[in-house]
Write a protein that holds these residues in place. Sequence first.
Motif, short mmCIF file in Angstrom:
data_model
loop_
_atom_site.label_atom_id
_atom_site.label_comp_id
_atom_site.label_asym_id
_atom_site.label_seq_id
_atom_site.Cartn_x
_atom_site.Cartn_y
_atom_site.Cartn_z
N ASP A 139 0.73 -1.09 0.08
CA ASP A 139 -0.10 0.02 0.03
C ASP A 139 0.87 1.40 0.20
OD1 ASP A 139 0.84 -0.77 2.48
OD2 ASP A 139 -0.72 0.29 3.42
N ALA A 140 0.36 2.39 -0.25
CA ALA A 140 0.99 3.61 -0.80
C ALA A 140 0.39 4.50 0.28
CB ALA A 140 0.89 4.32 -2.08
N LEU A 141 0.99 5.91 0.21
CA LEU A 141 0.45 6.85 1.04
C LEU A 141 -0.17 7.94 0.43
CD1 LEU A 141 3.46 6.70 3.33
CD2 LEU A 141 1.13 6.39 4.24
N PRO A 142 -1.52 8.66 0.85
CA PRO A 142 -1.83 9.90 0.10
C PRO A 142 -1.11 11.01 -0.04
CG PRO A 142 -3.06 9.34 2.35
CD PRO A 142 -1.93 8.22 2.02
N GLY A 143 -1.18 11.54 -1.19
CA GLY A 143 -0.63 12.97 -1.14
C GLY A 143 0.93 12.90 -1.55
N LEU A 144 1.73 11.75 -1.47
CA LEU A 144 3.19 11.96 -2.01
C LEU A 144 3.52 11.66 -2.94
CD1 LEU A 144 4.22 10.05 1.36
CD2 LEU A 144 4.10 12.45 1.10
N SER A 145 2.86 11.70 -4.06
CA SER A 145 3.31 11.40 -5.64
C SER A 145 4.63 12.14 -5.75
CB SER A 145 2.42 11.88 -6.50
OG SER A 145 2.57 11.80 -7.92
N GLN A 146 5.63 11.46 -6.26
CA GLN A 146 6.97 11.96 -6.51
C GLN A 146 7.73 11.22 -7.79
OE1 GLN A 146 8.82 14.59 -5.45
NE2 GLN A 146 10.79 14.02 -6.43
N ASP A 147 8.20 11.79 -8.46
CA ASP A 147 9.32 11.21 -9.44
C ASP A 147 10.17 10.61 -9.03
OD1 ASP A 147 9.90 10.25 -11.76
OD2 ASP A 147 10.09 12.23 -12.97
N SER A 148 11.31 9.95 -9.48
CA SER A 148 12.48 9.40 -8.80
C SER A 148 13.61 10.33 -9.30
CB SER A 148 12.76 7.90 -9.40
OG SER A 148 12.57 7.84 -10.77
N THR A 149 13.30 11.61 -8.72
CA THR A 149 14.27 12.65 -8.62
C THR A 149 14.63 13.30 -7.48
OG1 THR A 149 12.38 14.01 -8.94
CG2 THR A 149 13.42 13.56 -11.17
N PRO A 150 15.95 13.91 -7.46
CA PRO A 150 16.19 14.34 -6.02
C PRO A 150 15.68 15.33 -5.55
CG PRO A 150 17.96 14.72 -7.64
CD PRO A 150 17.04 13.94 -8.40
N ASP A 151 14.82 16.32 -6.55
CA ASP A 151 14.07 17.40 -6.15
C ASP A 151 12.87 17.19 -6.14
OD1 ASP A 151 16.06 19.35 -5.60
OD2 ASP A 151 16.62 19.17 -7.71
N ARG A 152 11.90 18.00 -5.55
CA ARG A 152 10.42 17.70 -5.24
C ARG A 152 9.88 17.68 -6.70
NH1 ARG A 152 6.18 15.26 -4.17
NH2 ARG A 152 4.63 16.08 -2.82
#
Length: 475
Positions: free
Chosen positions: A80-93
């Motif tokens: 399971d994942a967590l809400p609101g944390l979508s992120q690419d595999s990059t070192p910046d947001r």
Amino acid sequence: MFDKYSKWIETHRERLINISDKIWGYAEIGLEEEKSSALLISELEQEGFIVEKGVAAMPTAFYASYGEGKPVIAILGEYDALPGLSQDSTPDRKPLEEGAPGHGCGHNLLGVGALGGVFAVKQAIDDNEVSGTIRYYGCPAEESFNAKGYMVNAGLFEDVDISLTWHPGFLNMLNVMSALSVNSVIFKFHGKTAHAAGDPQNGRSALDAVELMNIGANYMREHMISEARIHYVITNGGKAPNIVPDEAEVWYFVRAPKRHQVENLYERLKKIAQGAALMTETELEIDFLSGTFNTEYNKVVQDVVNKKLNEIGAPKFNAADKKFAKELLKNVPSDTIEGYLNLVPPDLMDLAKAVLSQPLNKIIIPPLGEGKTLPGSTDVADVSWVTPLAEFLIACEVMGSPGHSWQNVATSGMSIGHKGMLTAAKILTLSALEFMKNPKLVDKAWKQFKKDRKESQYRSPFPEGLQPPFHRLKN
Ligand SMILES: [Zn+2]
Ligand SMILES: [Zn+2]
């Protein structure tokens, strides 16, 4: 002796990474992990595992077995994942999709590391190197609803001899710290609506009850053990100031190191809620969402796992991983590290400081925090109360990265996380094989287990007949 099975993981690395990346991309939250569980099930079926789907009244829960007879070795998987944390595999947001979920606890790695483990053990069974049953437990909703507790309740662990699990972290070590027992409960108040200015005398505000309950709870803080934690959010506070709210609700977590301490505080909190209802002439409804025990690891299983952990060694990060970690570290607060330093005994302080000043943990470190309780909760705890269990941490994150963060989503979808996951798969494989090869170790673990459970035993933390809380899902 079993080198070729840890090598099996290496030979199949691309396949495992591919599955992990897919689950990372699906990023489904608790009890909604349809694509993630379907992918794991199809991979398990391809390998000849017999899969029981939709177990314990949860469509995304399953278990898959291979082999026959004793011992039955369970490896726990989560996805399971967590809400609101979508992120690419990059070192910046850089969210992939603003506001969407992301794997901020690395459960894509956790679930597929476990998958690699059961697959390699299957090879050893096929080669007649060991006998017994290897089982993958597909455990949904770790973050939210103690799915493992429902699976324990349904008797799914009754024939299990040994349980193994791991978790992505920023250190490589055996996990020796317990986790807090918790109750997660919604207190809902029903009042009477009215025009807030026109006929307030006819209204009975459910929000008043919520507020008075919170005041009561905050006074209770003065009179509870200091290790306990109570936190709440108001999940419904009414619709508009000029309408007396006839419905309001507040969601509480009550946590403490031991189960009986949680139960005691929870009983007191219920009285506070009843008092608030009495004061405001509202009706109280309690929606018990979930509860877990504190974790109790088994020393015998821990010893075996710790040996394998040291045998396999830390993930081998390369220059590109280090470069990525250094970039990402610019976005990581330093206080997580300070918290860890408090756990370090004086004789290990130099080593700890050296390890914690690196961007990535490249060695296996001695377990930290023996006898202490992690300030968080996990449903692995409930399994640890019904089977001998051990858990270890493998570096899949940059040093000091906060839990449940976009930073962890980033590393869970690239080579740092992948390397950690493959390392974990090898350790799970070798640990399971050790118990299958050596039934005396299983007996020894159970002797220890019975000794540990002499004084207090597992009782389901759920009220009788409680069903998984599908009614709380948003979609
Ligand atoms: Zn988590
Ligand atoms: Zn987690």
